[in-house]
Design a protein around this motif. Structure first.
Motif, PDB file in Angstrom:
ATOM      1  N   PHE A 313     -16.548 -27.347  51.317  1.00 28.65           N
ATOM      2  CA  PHE A 313     -17.272 -26.442  50.418  1.00 28.65           C
ATOM      3  C   PHE A 313     -19.049 -26.811  50.682  1.00 28.65           C
ATOM      4  O   PHE A 313     -19.846 -25.797  50.894  1.00 28.65           O
ATOM      5  N   ALA A 314     -19.459 -28.297  51.791  1.00 28.60           N
ATOM      6  CA  ALA A 314     -20.138 -28.379  51.499  1.00 28.60           C
ATOM      7  C   ALA A 314     -20.840 -27.904  53.393  1.00 28.60           C
ATOM      8  O   ALA A 314     -22.036 -27.154  52.884  1.00 28.60           O
ATOM      9  N   ASP A 315     -19.631 -27.763  53.765  1.00 29.91           N
ATOM     10  CA  ASP A 315     -20.220 -27.034  54.915  1.00 29.91           C
ATOM     11  C   ASP A 315     -20.594 -25.890  54.386  1.00 29.91           C
ATOM     12  O   ASP A 315     -20.953 -25.026  55.498  1.00 29.91           O
ATOM     13  N   VAL A 316     -19.965 -24.982  54.019  1.00 31.38           N
ATOM     14  CA  VAL A 316     -19.689 -23.813  53.518  1.00 31.38           C
ATOM     15  C   VAL A 316     -21.499 -23.252  53.164  1.00 31.38           C
ATOM     16  O   VAL A 316     -22.096 -22.293  53.208  1.00 31.38           O
ATOM     17  N   GLY A 317     -21.539 -24.722  51.985  1.00 28.62           N
ATOM     18  CA  GLY A 317     -22.546 -23.931  51.329  1.00 28.62           C
ATOM     19  C   GLY A 317     -23.798 -24.380  52.212  1.00 28.62           C
ATOM     20  O   GLY A 317     -24.752 -23.927  52.441  1.00 28.62           O
ATOM     21  N   ALA A 318     -23.956 -25.673  53.483  1.00 32.39           N
ATOM     22  CA  ALA A 318     -25.004 -25.701  54.278  1.00 32.39           C
ATOM     23  C   ALA A 318     -25.742 -24.464  54.766  1.00 32.39           C
ATOM     24  O   ALA A 318     -26.297 -24.102  55.810  1.00 32.39           O
ATOM     25  N   ALA A 319     -24.378 -23.514  55.013  1.00 29.57           N
ATOM     26  CA  ALA A 319     -24.034 -22.580  55.946  1.00 29.57           C
ATOM     27  C   ALA A 319     -24.561 -21.085  54.874  1.00 29.57           C
ATOM     28  O   ALA A 319     -25.244 -20.720  55.596  1.00 29.57           O
TER      29      ALA A 319
END
Ligand SMILES: NC(=O)c1ccc[n+]([C@@H]2O[C@H](COP(=O)([O-])OP(=O)(O)OC[C@H]3O[C@@H](n4cnc5c(N)ncnc54)[C@H](O)[C@@H]3O)[C@@H](O)[C@H]2O)c1
Length: 364
Positions: A313-319
């Protein structure tokens, strides 16, 4: 239309739904007071930060009283709330609207102009305040069901409640609502209970093969039998009509299977009945009522290790990508699961690139 802001609200019935509404209203800055017939439920709801215990009625001036008690208790509690708080609008969260209105009318016919029924289309198979969540209603439809005598200002107050809880209001008559939920909620509940009930006599060795499909179809069968008995009793006629139709359709499929021969018209009949299901599913709206085809599903392999979902979720949010919906498929015994991320079609290329950069295995 801009809705009036809510200042002070009383919630009677601090179970799963009442406490969730109270938490959502607290999040929106509304002052909330709670009451429940069960002191243990009240204690839990207050300790979760859902609101304060009720001071004497004379010290309160609520804009709105929300009745979150089981269906069989709705009428008298709505009527008592209308009498106790003469300035307040009163709504309830009951799953069936015509029966609640008829019951409230019997108990308080002269006060009904301040009553507007409502039904949040969100919930859980669990009950009680411990299962409550502030975000339960985010992006969900919430039926608002005025009767012909409801004051327009009272309807607006209830629509303020819906907006404050992050949901969107769908205005309809109580009878129309009950027809709709018979199809979208009560029929699926009975169908799920019937399929899951057949598992009680299945061989252990057969159940080992159970996968996500069976879990999807039977999840809601774990609902509270007392609550569901009350809901079905309150909406018996429309549900019985749909069950007869479903039984006829099932009977037709069974007859088709019995006369099935390769190359015969019955093969096409069988195919058509499966295809009709697909056509029905594609008619379902997505989040905020959007068409589901506006979203793409990106399947990501998730290693079975603590913290992996949070990392994804953090990686998707950072994108910079918003996850519109999420589904997790577990493979029993496997060291990984499959996460289906529903995102807007136009962000898929950027998402795939970001996932690849962070080493995620995108499936298919
Ligand atoms: N569970 C769902 O998914 C769902 C979804 C939408 C609407 N609803 C409706 O919401 C209402 C509440 O359901 P729930 O799931 O929160 O049930 P619940 O059992 O979790 O909570 C009901 C609460 O009402 C209290 N209560 C019972 N009688 C009372 C009375 N006379 N006065 C004060 N408190 C009383 C109980 O102690 C309990 O805390 C029902 O009318 C149901 O139809 C439920």
């Amino acid at each position: 239309m801009t809705q009036p802001p809510l200042r002070q609200v009383v919630v009677i019935g601090a179970g799963l739904m009442g406490t969730s509404v109270a938490l959502a209203l607290g999040r929106a800055g509304v002052e909330v007071y709670l009451e429940d017939a069960d002191p243990a439920h009240l204690r839990v709801a207050v300790s979760l930060g859902a609101g304060g215990p009720m001071p004497p009625d004379a010290e309160l001036q609520p804009d709105l009283v929300i009745v979150g008690v089981p269906p069989s208790a709705l009428g008298p509690v709505i009527a008592a709330a209308l009498a106790r708080f003469p300035q307040a609008t009163v709504t309830d969260l009951g799953s069936v609207k015509a029966a609640a209105l008829a019951d409230a009318t019997r108990h308080a016919p002269a006060l009904l102009d301040r009553y507007v029924g409502s039904h949040p289309m969100a919930g859980s198979e669990q009950s009680g305040p411990l299962a409550a969540r502030a975000e339960l209603f985010d992006g969900r439809p919430w039926a608002v069901t005025p009767h012909p005598g409801s004051r327009p200002e009272a309807v607006e107050v209830v629509e303020s409640l819906v907006a404050a809880c992050g949901a969107f209001a769908v205005r309809m008559t109580p009878a129309d609502h009950d027809e709709a939920v018979a199809l979208v909620s009560h029929l699926p509940q009975v169908a799920s209970s019937v399929v899951a009930g057949m598992l009680t006599t299945a061989a252990e060795g057969h159940l080992v093969l159970a996968g996500q499909g069976l879990r999807d179809v039977t999840r809601i069968a774990a609902g509270d039998p007392d609550l569901w008995t009350q809901i079905l009793l309150a909406n018996a006629e429309p549900v019985a009509r749909l069950l007869h139709e479903a039984a006829d359709n099932l009977h037709q499929v069974a007859l088709t299977l019995e006369k099935l021969e390769p190359g015969s018209p019955s093969v096409e009949e069988l195919r058509a009945s499966i295809e009709r299901g697909g056509t029905g599913v594609r008619r379902l709206p997505g989040k905020h009522g959007a068409r589901p085809e506006e979203f793409a599903s990106v399947p990501v392999i998730l290693p079975d290790r603590p913290g992996e979902l949070a990392r994804l979720f953090a990686d998707v949010g950072a994108a910079g990508v918003n996850i519109e919906d999420v589904r997790i498929d577990h493979s029993p015994g496997a060291p990984a699961g499959l996460v289906q991320l529903a995102v807007h079609q136009d962000v898929v290329p950027a998402l795939l690139e970001a996932l690849a950069q962070h080493g995620w295995d995108v499936h298919g």
